[in-house]
Design a protein around this motif. Structure first.
Motif, PDB file in Angstrom:
ATOM      1  N   GLY B  43    -146.077  13.272 -91.104  1.00 14.98           N
ATOM      2  CA  GLY B  43    -145.383  12.027 -90.787  1.00 14.98           C
ATOM      3  C   GLY B  43    -145.079  11.257 -92.056  1.00 14.98           C
ATOM      4  O   GLY B  43    -144.815  11.841 -93.101  1.00 14.98           O
ATOM      5  N   ARG B  44    -145.160   9.925 -91.947  1.00 13.55           N
ATOM      6  CA  ARG B  44    -144.828   9.044 -93.067  1.00 13.55           C
ATOM      7  C   ARG B  44    -145.498   9.489 -94.363  1.00 13.55           C
ATOM      8  O   ARG B  44    -146.663   9.850 -94.387  1.00 13.55           O
ATOM      9  CB  ARG B  44    -145.276   7.623 -92.711  1.00 13.55           C
ATOM     10  CG  ARG B  44    -145.015   6.593 -93.769  1.00 13.55           C
ATOM     11  CD  ARG B  44    -145.306   5.214 -93.211  1.00 13.55           C
ATOM     12  NE  ARG B  44    -146.664   5.133 -92.684  1.00 13.55           N
ATOM     13  CZ  ARG B  44    -147.729   4.818 -93.427  1.00 13.55           C
ATOM     14  NH1 ARG B  44    -147.596   4.543 -94.695  1.00 13.55           N
ATOM     15  NH2 ARG B  44    -148.908   4.765 -92.871  1.00 13.55           N
ATOM     16  N   PHE B 117    -145.789   8.378 -87.334  1.00 10.53           N
ATOM     17  CA  PHE B 117    -144.341   8.584 -87.227  1.00 10.53           C
ATOM     18  C   PHE B 117    -143.635   7.347 -86.700  1.00 10.53           C
ATOM     19  O   PHE B 117    -142.436   7.349 -86.521  1.00 10.53           O
ATOM     20  CB  PHE B 117    -144.040   9.765 -86.295  1.00 10.53           C
ATOM     21  CG  PHE B 117    -144.596   9.591 -84.924  1.00 10.53           C
ATOM     22  CD1 PHE B 117    -143.850   8.962 -83.956  1.00 10.53           C
ATOM     23  CD2 PHE B 117    -145.863  10.042 -84.617  1.00 10.53           C
ATOM     24  CE1 PHE B 117    -144.361   8.777 -82.694  1.00 10.53           C
ATOM     25  CE2 PHE B 117    -146.379   9.850 -83.354  1.00 10.53           C
ATOM     26  CZ  PHE B 117    -145.636   9.226 -82.391  1.00 10.53           C
TER      27      PHE B 117
END
Ligand code: SF4
Ligand code: SF4
Lengths: 318, 177
Positions: B43-44, B117
């Motif tokens: 994710g991020r 996310f």
């Protein structure tokens, strides 16, 4: 003012049929979701029932685009044809002893005529789009209808022989002592297959097979015109279910604890679910496979069924 | 015969689908029900620090080269100790596809993907994260790794030959082994 052919009956049947057809989109998505271990649309309103309204609003506000190269009048006419024929055929169905629009002597023939006319929507729509994929779709629709219409009619002749009438109400009443799905089992199977093919639904959705020819005959349609094709398809699903129930499952006949109309609705609902199950479970055959299946398997089966039914009817009659 | 078995297989298929009426749906009803995210979920992206609290990134540009959508931009600079670090480090998350190639390319474990996310924005420009937004205080998934402590490069406070497992530098002018 109550009874077959009254104003109330006509409008109620029209509204209910169209309303149910719209809600079939929801039912289909929910059921397929459940069968694929998903949930389906469940956000808008209780159980997701508002999804239909939301979709309707969306489709009304979509741009209704007519391609500049299209044959405009025919292009507009096609979705109207499918709606008209689909709704017209509901007029000839006896729903319950005193519910219906009209009882024709040749109701069955008229119904068959209406369902065959609906193929003009696909053919004209695809032709008017001036798009090769759309044209492919209409060609397929025409060929499919020509070949499947044949044994659809033949399969029903057994029912006509046993009941001695083309009048749908009399056909239902002839099933007082035994539904035709028992005595006409093969006709029922053949008719079921033909009905799926007539409604252009998976596994026989070759006219719109989206993996091969984009969206088939309605490739160029958008907005409400596409919506009409869509609702038309669900109307014919509903209609096919109603017809199967009337012809083979005793229409409104059933034990007394439920009113006749409830029996009719219940059986129809069952067959709608079968239609959706077919879509969820079966893959689409290749085009030549579908054709050869129609001519080499279904046609002989329905002919033999007709022969045997005729023989037995004569033998019992004498 | 073959036809019958084909016909039968259609019905078994339908029956199989029908039995799924009673099996439980796999759906995770997202906003109310959170999906289970595992530590290595992609994710991020964050930039981590080494155990001493220094920036891990050495501005080698390998991540930017590896990125298939070219969404990383950075510029190298150097501090007084001789440590390299990025002057700016920018990731355009509106283009990032969370493929994790940057993490694999990074020689210093600096750039890492995290299990988060939920980074929607109304404004596209807010999807561009600068170094302040990316840099975190911790070490991320790799707690002990410190690039400068194992690398041969000399920086202020650590000369050649002082890194872990590093032999003392060879005096090339001497004849002794
Ligand atoms: S995850 Fe992939 S796309 Fe995103 S910055 Fe890293 S390399 Fe580029
Ligand atoms: S994040 Fe890693 S790969 Fe990217 S420039 Fe920094 S050290 Fe190099």
């Amino acid at each position: 003012m109550n009874g077959v052919g009254s104003i109330i009956n006509i409008f109620a049947i029209l509204l209910v049929a169209v309303g149910i057809a719209a809600y079939l989109t929801w039912l289909e998505r929910r059921l397929i979701g459940i069968w694929q271990d998903r949930l389906g649309p469940n956000r808008v309103g209780p159980l997701g029932l508002g999804q239909v309204v939301a979709d309707m609003v969306k489709i009304f506000f979509k741009e209704d685009w007519i391609p500049p190269f299209a044959d405009k009048p025919v292009f507009i006419l096609a979705p109207a044809i499918i709606m008209t024929t689909a709704m017209l055929s509901f007029a000839f169905i006896p729903y319950a002893p005193d519910i219906g629009v009209i009882d024709l002597n040749i109701g069955l023939l008229f119904v068959l005529g209406c369902t065959s006319l609906s193929v003009y929507a696909a053919v004209l729509g695809g032709y008017a789009s001036q798009n090769k994929y759309a044209l492919m779709g209409s060609l397929r629709a025409a060929a499919q209808t020509v070949s499947y219409e044949v044994f659809m009619g033949l399969a029903l002749m057994g029912v006509v022989m046993l009941s001695g009438s083309f009048n749908l109400r009399e056909i239902v009443e002839a099933q007082q002592d035994g539904w035709f799905c028992v005595s006409q089992f093969f006709a029922f199977l053949v008719f079921m297959v033909a009905a799926v093919a007539e409604t252009h639904r998976t596994p026989f959705d070759l006219p719109e097979a989206e993996h091969e020819i984009v969206a088939g005959f309605h490739t160029e349609y958008s907005g409400m015109k596409f919506g009409m094709f869509f609702v038309g398809e669900y109307l014919s699903v509903l209609f096919s279910s109603v017809l199967v129930v009337v012809l083979f499952f005793g229409g409104w006949l059933g034990p007394d604890f439920l009113p006749p109309l409830a029996w009719m609705a219940l059986k129809t609902f069952g067959f709608v679910c079968v239609f959706i199950l077919l879509r969820a479970a079966l893959p689409r055959p290749r085009y030549d496979q579908m054709m050869s299946f129609g001519w080499k398997v279904m046609l002989p089966v329905s002919l033999i069924n007709l022969l045997v039914t005729g023989g037995v009817a004569l033998w019992l009659g004498t | 015969m073959k036809l019958l078995s084909l016909l039968l297989s259609q019905f078994t298929g339908m029956w199989l689908v029908l039995t799924h009426t009673f099996s439980k749906a796999d759906t995770v009803q997202y906003p109310e029900q959170k999906p289970a995210l595992f530590p290595r979920y992609r994710g991020r992206i964050v930039l981590t620090r080494d155990p001493d609290g220094q920036e891990r990134c050495v501005a080698c540009n390998l991540c930017a080269v590896a990125c298939p959508v070219d969404c990383i931009a950075l510029k190298k600079t150097e501090d007084d100790d001789g440590r390299w670090y990025p002057e700016f480090f920018r990731i355009n998350f509106s283009r990032c596809i969370m493929c994790g190639f940057c993490e694999e390319a990074c020689p210093t474990y600096s750039i890492q993907l995290t299990p988060d996310f939920e980074m929607c924005e109304y404004n596209r420009q807010s999807m561009v994260y600068e170094k302040e937004d990316l840099l975190i205080d911790g070490t991320g998934k790799y707690h002990d790794y410190n690039f400068y402590r194992v690398a041969g490069k000399s920086i202020g406070g650590k000369d050649k030959g002082e890194a872990e497992n590093e032999a003392a530098p060879i005096d090339v002018k001497s004849l002794m082994p």
